[in-house]
Design an enzyme around this catalytic site. Structure first.
Site, PDB file in Angstrom:
ATOM      1  N   CYS A 193       5.791  -0.491   7.457  1.00 43.41           N
ATOM      2  CA  CYS A 193       5.484   0.767   6.772  1.00 43.41           C
ATOM      3  C   CYS A 193       6.691   1.175   5.932  1.00 43.41           C
ATOM      4  O   CYS A 193       7.825   1.141   6.434  1.00 43.41           O
ATOM      5  CB  CYS A 193       5.162   1.855   7.804  1.00 43.41           C
ATOM      6  N   LEU A 194       6.446   1.571   4.700  1.00 39.44           N
ATOM      7  CA  LEU A 194       7.547   1.982   3.819  1.00 39.44           C
ATOM      8  C   LEU A 194       8.211   3.256   4.348  1.00 39.44           C
ATOM      9  O   LEU A 194       9.350   3.545   3.987  1.00 39.44           O
ATOM     10  CB  LEU A 194       7.028   2.198   2.397  1.00 39.44           C
TER      11      LEU A 194
ATOM     12  N   HIS B 288      -2.543   7.259   7.494  1.00 38.71           N
ATOM     13  CA  HIS B 288      -1.549   8.163   6.899  1.00 38.71           C
ATOM     14  C   HIS B 288      -2.205   9.466   6.455  1.00 38.71           C
ATOM     15  O   HIS B 288      -1.647  10.546   6.627  1.00 38.71           O
ATOM     16  CB  HIS B 288      -0.881   7.512   5.682  1.00 38.71           C
TER      17      HIS B 288
ATOM     18  N   GLY C 228       0.838  -1.201   0.000  1.00 40.81           N
ATOM     19  CA  GLY C 228       0.000   0.000   0.000  1.00 40.81           C
ATOM     20  C   GLY C 228       0.868   1.243   0.000  1.00 40.81           C
ATOM     21  O   GLY C 228       2.081   1.175   0.246  1.00 40.81           O
TER      22      GLY C 228
ATOM     23  N   GLN D 194       2.648   9.920   2.056  1.00 42.20           N
ATOM     24  CA  GLN D 194       4.011   9.367   2.111  1.00 42.20           C
ATOM     25  C   GLN D 194       4.899   9.875   0.981  1.00 42.20           C
ATOM     26  O   GLN D 194       6.119   9.774   1.061  1.00 42.20           O
ATOM     27  CB  GLN D 194       3.961   7.832   2.071  1.00 42.20           C
TER      28      GLN D 194
ATOM     29  N   HIS E 144      -4.500   1.192   7.787  1.00 44.39           N
ATOM     30  CA  HIS E 144      -3.142   1.753   7.919  1.00 44.39           C
ATOM     31  C   HIS E 144      -2.987   2.957   6.972  1.00 44.39           C
ATOM     32  O   HIS E 144      -2.484   4.011   7.375  1.00 44.39           O
ATOM     33  CB  HIS E 144      -2.134   0.639   7.581  1.00 44.39           C
ATOM     34  N   GLU E 145      -3.428   2.793   5.720  1.00 42.22           N
ATOM     35  CA  GLU E 145      -3.262   3.882   4.735  1.00 42.22           C
ATOM     36  C   GLU E 145      -4.180   5.066   5.066  1.00 42.22           C
ATOM     37  O   GLU E 145      -3.786   6.224   4.887  1.00 42.22           O
ATOM     38  CB  GLU E 145      -3.545   3.379   3.314  1.00 42.22           C
TER      39      GLU E 145
HETATM   40  O1  K1U Z   1       1.860   2.330   4.147  1.00 38.65           O
HETATM   41  C1  K1U Z   1       2.855   1.731   3.805  1.00 38.65           C
HETATM   42  O2  K1U Z   1       3.953   2.164   4.059  1.00 38.65           O
HETATM   43  C2  K1U Z   1       2.741   0.422   3.071  1.00 38.65           C
HETATM   44  C3  K1U Z   1       2.738  -0.768   4.018  1.00 38.65           C
HETATM   45  C4  K1U Z   1       1.332  -1.308   4.103  1.00 38.65           C
HETATM   46  C5  K1U Z   1       1.060  -2.268   5.212  1.00 38.65           C
HETATM   47  C6  K1U Z   1       1.745  -3.439   5.353  1.00 38.65           C
HETATM   48  C7  K1U Z   1       1.447  -4.303   6.372  1.00 38.65           C
HETATM   49  C8  K1U Z   1       0.458  -4.002   7.263  1.00 38.65           C
HETATM   50  C9  K1U Z   1      -0.205  -2.816   7.146  1.00 38.65           C
HETATM   51  C10 K1U Z   1       0.083  -1.947   6.109  1.00 38.65           C
HETATM   52  C11 K1U Z   1       3.685  -1.808   3.462  1.00 38.65           C
HETATM   53  O3  K1U Z   1       3.548  -2.237   2.370  1.00 38.65           O
HETATM   54  S1  K1U Z   1       4.954  -2.343   4.494  1.00 38.65           S
HETATM   55  C12 K1U Z   1       5.866  -3.540   3.532  1.00 38.65           C
HETATM   56  C13 K1U Z   1       5.172  -4.826   3.262  1.00 38.65           C
HETATM   57  O4  K1U Z   1       5.057  -5.185   2.124  1.00 38.65           O
HETATM   58  C14 K1U Z   1       4.590  -5.649   4.327  1.00 38.65           C
HETATM   59  C15 K1U Z   1       4.978  -5.563   5.647  1.00 38.65           C
HETATM   60  C16 K1U Z   1       4.401  -6.360   6.634  1.00 38.65           C
HETATM   61  C17 K1U Z   1       3.461  -7.294   6.278  1.00 38.65           C
HETATM   62  C18 K1U Z   1       3.071  -7.415   4.949  1.00 38.65           C
HETATM   63  C19 K1U Z   1       3.650  -6.610   3.984  1.00 38.65           C
HETATM   64 ZN    ZN Z   2       2.661   3.151   6.161  1.00 38.04          ZN
END
Ligand code: K1U
Ligand code: ZN
Length: 169
Positions: free
Chosen positions: A92-93, A138, A46, A51, A134-135
């Site tokens: 989170c990225l 943000h 996401g 971001q 989560h998004e």
């Molecule tokens: O918002 C962001 O930075 C994107 C985030 C989204 C997210 C991942 C996991 C749980 C809630 C929200 C990411 O993509 S983090 C990287 C990722 O691919 C990931 C990390 C943990 C679990 C699954 C995927």
């Molecule tokens: Zn995030």
């Protein structure tokens, strides 16, 4: 294809509250394309406009294995939420390398415009529900580490600042 720089915690711009998208025009279409490229390149599931330092209510998500099912939500609003909540591991990225548990609604309904500007209702559970919540945080200027204890959050903040200065742990 354009990759956009992703803001890193604790950048204060991550706490800016996004305003609604006024019109789904060519600028927004380009922003959507660039955000999807950026999310896929960063291997995220996401990305919120906040971001990439654009403070408008727009998120992109793709939780599919093949990375070929993008979901675009413009001006998302939460509808009904489940009575049940669950703790899920999140990342989170904008906070690279940090993963921790956050409690979220198990299932949600979201009302939003799609990338064609058409009103949609999305019902989500599991990973999709977690990711949408989560998004949407943000867009309100909230980063997932704010659900953690002040002690954990301060440790993460220090670690991120060191990383950004190029120092070792
Ligand atoms: O918002 C962001 O930075 C994107 C985030 C989204 C997210 C991942 C996991 C749980 C809630 C929200 C990411 O993509 S983090 C990287 C990722 O691919 C990931 C990390 C943990 C679990 C699954 C995927
Ligand atoms: Zn995030």
């Amino acid at each position: 294809m354009a990759l956009l720089p992703i803001l890193c915690y604790p950048d204060p711009k991550l706490h800016q509250v996004a305003r609604p998208v006024q019109q789904v025009d060519a600028r927004i279409e380009k922003l959507i394309a660039d955000m999807l490229d950026t999310m896929y390149d960063a291997k995220g599931v996401g990305l919120a406009a906040t971001q990439v330092d654009v403070h408008e209510r727009l998120i992109v998500i793709d939780i599919s294995e093949q990375r070929d099912r993008p979901l675009v939500l413009i001006n998302p609003k939460l509808g009904w939420t489940s009575a049940e909540k669950r703790v899920n591991e999140e990342g989170c990225l904008s906070v690279p390398g940090i993963y921790d548990g956050v409690e979220r609604f198990d299932a949600i309904e979201v009302l939003a415009l799609d990338r064609d500007g058409v009103s949609r209702t999305v019902e989500a559970d599991g990973m999709l529900a977690v990711c949408i919540q989560h998004e949407m945080d943000h867009l309100l200027g909230k980063v997932f580490v704010e659900y953690l204890s002040p002690l954990k959050r301060n440790r993460i903040r220090t670690k991120m600042l060191k990383l950004q200065r190029g120092e070792r742990d």
